[in-house]
Scaffold this motif. Sequence first.
Motif, mmCIF file in Angstrom:
data_model
loop_
_atom_site.group_PDB
_atom_site.id
_atom_site.type_symbol
_atom_site.label_atom_id
_atom_site.label_comp_id
_atom_site.label_asym_id
_atom_site.label_seq_id
_atom_site.Cartn_x
_atom_site.Cartn_y
_atom_site.Cartn_z
ATOM 1 N N ARG A 18 23.894 -32.088 -37.302
ATOM 2 C CA ARG A 18 23.060 -33.227 -36.906
ATOM 3 C C ARG A 18 22.276 -32.963 -35.608
ATOM 4 O O ARG A 18 21.600 -33.863 -35.104
ATOM 5 C CB ARG A 18 23.929 -34.488 -36.733
ATOM 6 N N ASN A 19 22.481 -31.773 -35.091
ATOM 7 C CA ASN A 19 21.751 -31.365 -33.896
ATOM 8 C C ASN A 19 21.969 -32.303 -32.701
ATOM 9 O O ASN A 19 21.040 -32.791 -32.075
ATOM 10 C CB ASN A 19 20.247 -31.266 -34.249
ATOM 11 N N ILE A 20 23.246 -32.537 -32.438
ATOM 12 C CA ILE A 20 23.602 -33.339 -31.249
ATOM 13 C C ILE A 20 24.614 -32.529 -30.430
ATOM 14 O O ILE A 20 25.291 -31.654 -30.981
ATOM 15 C CB ILE A 20 24.210 -34.725 -31.615
ATOM 16 N N PRO A 21 24.728 -32.821 -29.136
ATOM 17 C CA PRO A 21 25.730 -32.083 -28.354
ATOM 18 C C PRO A 21 27.159 -32.475 -28.739
ATOM 19 O O PRO A 21 27.377 -33.595 -29.234
ATOM 20 C CB PRO A 21 25.448 -32.507 -26.907
ATOM 21 N N CYS A 22 28.103 -31.575 -28.509
ATOM 22 C CA CYS A 22 29.506 -31.920 -28.770
ATOM 23 C C CYS A 22 29.970 -32.913 -27.710
ATOM 24 O O CYS A 22 29.807 -32.663 -26.518
ATOM 25 C CB CYS A 22 30.378 -30.670 -28.682
ATOM 26 N N PRO A 23 30.527 -34.023 -28.141
ATOM 27 C CA PRO A 23 30.984 -35.007 -27.150
ATOM 28 C C PRO A 23 32.277 -34.558 -26.475
ATOM 29 O O PRO A 23 32.979 -33.693 -26.999
ATOM 30 C CB PRO A 23 31.248 -36.252 -28.005
ATOM 31 N N LYS A 24 32.585 -35.173 -25.351
ATOM 32 C CA LYS A 24 33.914 -35.001 -24.758
ATOM 33 C C LYS A 24 34.904 -35.743 -25.665
ATOM 34 O O LYS A 24 34.610 -36.853 -26.108
ATOM 35 C CB LYS A 24 33.899 -35.614 -23.350
ATOM 36 N N ILE A 25 36.050 -35.116 -25.927
ATOM 37 C CA ILE A 25 37.033 -35.776 -26.798
ATOM 38 C C ILE A 25 38.155 -36.383 -25.961
ATOM 39 O O ILE A 25 38.658 -35.741 -25.041
ATOM 40 C CB ILE A 25 37.729 -34.775 -27.744
ATOM 41 N N HIS A 52 22.905 -42.978 -33.744
ATOM 42 C CA HIS A 52 22.476 -43.850 -32.634
ATOM 43 C C HIS A 52 22.033 -42.985 -31.454
ATOM 44 O O HIS A 52 22.637 -43.033 -30.377
ATOM 45 C CB HIS A 52 23.616 -44.799 -32.226
ATOM 46 N N PRO A 53 20.970 -42.200 -31.651
ATOM 47 C CA PRO A 53 20.576 -41.229 -30.619
ATOM 48 C C PRO A 53 20.180 -41.875 -29.291
ATOM 49 O O PRO A 53 20.456 -41.333 -28.231
ATOM 50 C CB PRO A 53 19.392 -40.491 -31.257
ATOM 51 N N LYS A 54 19.557 -43.058 -29.374
ATOM 52 C CA LYS A 54 19.094 -43.686 -28.127
ATOM 53 C C LYS A 54 20.256 -44.066 -27.208
ATOM 54 O O LYS A 54 20.105 -44.182 -26.004
ATOM 55 C CB LYS A 54 18.301 -44.952 -28.458
ATOM 56 N N LEU A 70 26.393 -51.972 -17.311
ATOM 57 C CA LEU A 70 27.304 -51.273 -18.216
ATOM 58 C C LEU A 70 26.827 -49.842 -18.436
ATOM 59 O O LEU A 70 25.629 -49.582 -18.509
ATOM 60 C CB LEU A 70 27.360 -51.964 -19.586
ATOM 61 N N ASP A 71 27.778 -48.934 -18.558
ATOM 62 C CA ASP A 71 27.459 -47.564 -18.935
ATOM 63 C C ASP A 71 28.224 -47.288 -20.240
ATOM 64 O O ASP A 71 29.430 -47.039 -20.218
ATOM 65 C CB ASP A 71 27.915 -46.612 -17.813
ATOM 66 N N LEU A 72 27.508 -47.406 -21.341
ATOM 67 C CA LEU A 72 28.147 -47.197 -22.639
ATOM 68 C C LEU A 72 28.281 -45.680 -22.849
ATOM 69 O O LEU A 72 27.310 -45.009 -23.185
ATOM 70 C CB LEU A 72 27.286 -47.828 -23.751
ATOM 71 N N VAL A 73 29.512 -45.182 -22.657
ATOM 72 C CA VAL A 73 29.673 -43.716 -22.688
ATOM 73 C C VAL A 73 30.030 -43.192 -24.076
ATOM 74 O O VAL A 73 29.833 -42.012 -24.364
ATOM 75 C CB VAL A 73 30.735 -43.226 -21.676
ATOM 76 N N GLY A 74 30.596 -44.056 -24.907
ATOM 77 C CA GLY A 74 30.994 -43.521 -26.204
ATOM 78 C C GLY A 74 31.693 -44.531 -27.084
ATOM 79 O O GLY A 74 31.628 -45.746 -26.845
ATOM 80 N N ILE A 75 32.366 -44.006 -28.090
ATOM 81 C CA ILE A 75 33.032 -44.881 -29.063
ATOM 82 C C ILE A 75 34.488 -44.459 -29.234
ATOM 83 O O ILE A 75 34.874 -43.322 -28.962
ATOM 84 C CB ILE A 75 32.295 -44.872 -30.424
ATOM 85 N N VAL A 128 26.300 -51.857 -30.117
ATOM 86 C CA VAL A 128 25.670 -50.778 -29.337
ATOM 87 C C VAL A 128 24.382 -51.315 -28.705
ATOM 88 O O VAL A 128 24.160 -51.187 -27.496
ATOM 89 C CB VAL A 128 25.353 -49.548 -30.231
ATOM 90 N N ASN A 129 23.545 -51.946 -29.529
ATOM 91 C CA ASN A 129 22.264 -52.447 -29.025
ATOM 92 C C ASN A 129 22.452 -53.476 -27.922
ATOM 93 O O ASN A 129 21.721 -53.486 -26.929
ATOM 94 C CB ASN A 129 21.434 -53.050 -30.174
#
Length: 435
Positions: free
Chosen positions: A282-289, A237-239, A204-209, A195-196
């Motif tokens: 965890r107070n994060i937005p719901c990701p696109k699945i 990995h909030p950043k 690169l646009d790291l959109v997800g996992i 990730v780092n």
Amino acid sequence: MLTSNSLKIVDNELLIGNVSTSELAKNFKTPLYVFDEEGIRKNCRAYVNSIKENYDGNGLVAYASKAFSCFAIYQIAKEEGLGIDVVSGGELYTAHRINFPMDKVFFHGNNKTKEELELAVKYRVGTIVVDNLTELKMLIRLIEKANKNGEKIKQRIMLRIKPGVDAHTHNFIRTGQIDSKFGFAVETNEATEAVNEALKYDCLDLVGIHCHIGSQIFDCNPFVVTAEIMMNFIADHPKANLRELNLGGGFGIKYKSDDKPIEYDQYMKKIATKIKEVAHERNIPCPKIIIEPGRSIIGSEGITLYTVGSKKVIPNVRTYIAVDGGMGDNPRYALYGAEYEFLCANKAGEPKTETVTIAGRYCESGDLLGENVKLQNVEPGDILAVLSTGAYNYSMASNYNRIPRPAVVLVNNGTVKEIIERETYEDIISKDVIL
Ligand code: LLP
């Protein structure tokens, strides 16, 4: 026992998509793969609807085309609004040639070649699912080179993560399953390092996992546990602002009468609940699945037809029924001991009174399609149907013994279209070079 709603027995005859299998065998010869279009489309819609209903449509179904890749299936996927998962230059090229929308393509693979990555960048593949650091570096180099030459590429990528869930055990286990050739392990910190590293590059646009825990799975729990692990990784990995979560495929289908596949809707309901729960905690937005079903889109909507040749009764040992195909068009019994339902297509209403071994025609003792199989009393010339052969059969077929690969037809409520022609002997020798 029929394994799909596309199949019916009428007047002692097996029908698929309301087409007589004996007629298909007569008109297109055997071995023959037959797919029901309506069944495939219904499966696509069931997945799309399950995301609509359970997750406000915030997702994409990407058909895992390693299960069966050709123009027609990509066209159907496109019409149904699906994306696709491709895993090689060959699958990617096929999709490109039929104008599949590249923004909906996910390019997978644990050892993509430089040429394949170049092709993916050239075709503007929507998302490259990066498996390892060597690949990441290779990708960066080739995009930077293209950008120096005037391009303005910012490539969407995902990282393939090993969530450490082994779904193939009887009771699935949640361990540090780091012994896999696919992806970055979480436990060893490898995933965080990746990730780092990815975040350092503007191209690169790291959109997800992404993850994929296995195939032919009947239990929802491993998927739910995996979703939880992946969501926690995102939250840890909030950043990185990881906003898409690709949960792979793996949903089981009915091969045998006692197989009990999960309802797609149930799967999505449970996954969505878990994702929303962790997002809240965890107070994060719901990701696109993104989900990547392969087998469950196509598997039970395909059958294979063969003509019965010899029958060998070996007293007190077994009865062999030999057919005109085998491990070349279906290597799954030889490879995995995969079991199927068999029936005599032209005697489908008769009771199964015999116990037989179905042998193929390839020059290898292990070339069997099934053993201890219950079957009607078949004679040479009868048509044998093997059910649920839609996934990983044509796509894993070979030309062993220089036998041409069969044709593939698509039926739909009484109509028939050939979607892949039968190979010829000329095709077989077409790449040979004379000394
Ligand atoms: N996504 C990824 C990254 C995968 O590796 C696979 C399958 C899928 C999705 C689709 O999984 P499905 O929904 O089809 O289970 N040749 C074997 C199956 C190998 C599956 C490999 N990966 C067989 O014939 O059973």
